[in-house]
Each structure stands twice: as structure tokens, then as C-alpha cells.
Design a protein around this motif. Structure first.
Motif: not given
Length: 195
Positions: A100-107, A118-122
Motif C-alpha cells: 500500500i502506498a500512502v501520501s498526504d496529497e489530497s484525494v 494506474p498502479l497494481p497496489f492501492p
């Protein structure tokens, strides 16, 4: 004088914070943290997917997880890192480890970037940087991190630094040494795990 400097350096390099041991920054520029006992991150988990739907932390349980904290799609090095992860994502799936990748950019920013690539993971949004703050940074934008969670959703190991990690052999080795491998996954997806 030299002895005092070495003593001070050693004291600053290894310390205990919030119940986990933090090692100093290594010569490669990364800091590694081994959690003395697994730490629950549920109360520091506040993420949304590209559709703005909240992903509940409890839904992550059942398989180990590697969370890649990155600055966002506007960071060239972060985008390059995501490309490197794509190249090795099958090694995580074969171990039964979700990426899972997480950033603080907006939705909205995240959704726009993912429509183009698109990426193969959330990829999830943590606009308040709650997870990064728990892990020792004011905001995700201040550093990059790789966090390993066990199948109970508890933190086991963290690597962080001012630059993104481009070689994931050490992360895979940590997964193996923590004996977190489980049944292989077909996908990293969280579709059935959205609240």
C-alpha cells in the motif's frame, strides 16, 4: 574531547521513543527502527482511497502489509520509487504481503495522478499525516518511509529517510526474517475491504 564527542554521538544515535527502539541514521542516509514489541497503528490510521472512501485499519488484518509513505505524485523521486515498486510487487504478493502506498496529497490530486498512471497496489491519501506523525515526522512531505505491519496490523519495522528507497531487497529480507510470509496473494487490492 574525542571521547565526549563519541559518547554524545552514541547517545543521540540510539534512543527509545514511545516503546520502540530507533537506530541512528546509517551511512546510506536511512534510519531503521525495530519495534521492541509490535505497535498498533490503528488510532493513527486515517486514509482514504481515490474515490474518497475511508479505508478502515481493521480491514488490513489477515495478511502482512508493507506501507510506502511517499511525498506525492508531484515528487519526481517518489514517482520513480513507485515505478521501482511496480517492478518487484510480485515478490511481495508471492510472500502473501500486501503493498500500500500512502501520501498526504489530497484525494483529488491522487485520483488525477492515478487516472493517468494506474498502479497494481492501492494508493491512499492521509491528508493529516497521522501515520507519519506517529512514526516521528511532522508530515509525510518531510521524509519517505517504508513500514512493515504484521497480519494483525501492528508495526514491526520502519525504514525512513530524506530520500525514497529504490532497492527493496532489504525490505523483503526483513519480511523473511520476521517470518511474516503467508499464503500468496492474487492482488494487493482493498476493494472488498472498504467501509
Amino acid at each position: 574531547m574525542y571521547y565526549r564527542f563519541v559518547s554524545l554521538f552514541c547517545i543521540c544515535s540510539v534512543y527509545v521513543t514511545g516503546g520502540f527502539a530507533v537506530d541512528g541514521i546509517a551511512s546510506d542516509g536511512f534510519q531503521r527502527t525495530s519495534f521492541d514489541s509490535p505497535k498498533q497503528v490503528a488510532e493513527h490510521w486515517d486514509v482514504r482511497n481515490q474515490d474518497g472512501k475511508k479505508i478502515v485499519h481493521s480491514k488490513l488484518k489477515g495478511s502482512p502489509c508493507v506501507i510506502v509513505l511517499f511525498r506525492g505524485h508531484g515528487c519526481y523521486h517518489c514517482v520513480k520509487q513507485l515505478g521501482e515498486i511496480v517492478e518487484v510487487e510480485s515478490r511481495f504478493r508471492s510472500r502473501g504481503v500486501r503493498l500500500i502506498a500512502v501520501s498526504d496529497e489530497s484525494v483529488e490530486e491522487m485520483g488525477k495522478a492515478l487516472r493517468n498512471r494506474p498502479l497494481p497496489f492501492p494508493v491512499l491519501s492521509d491528508v493529516r499525516s497521522k501515520l507519519a506523525k506517529f512514526l516521528g515526522s511532522d508530515k509525510i512531505e518531510n521524509w519517505h518511509g517504508i513500514l512493515i505491519l504484521d497480519s494483525n496490523g501492528k508495526a514491526r519495522w520502519l525504514l525512513c529517510g530524506s530520500k525514497p528507497l529504490m532497492d527493496f531487497r532489504e525490505v523483503l529480507s526483513q519480511i523473511d526474517s520476521l517470518q511474516l510470509s503467508t499464503t500468496p496473494l492474487e492482488t494487493h487490492g482493498l476493494e472488498s475491504r472498504v467501509d
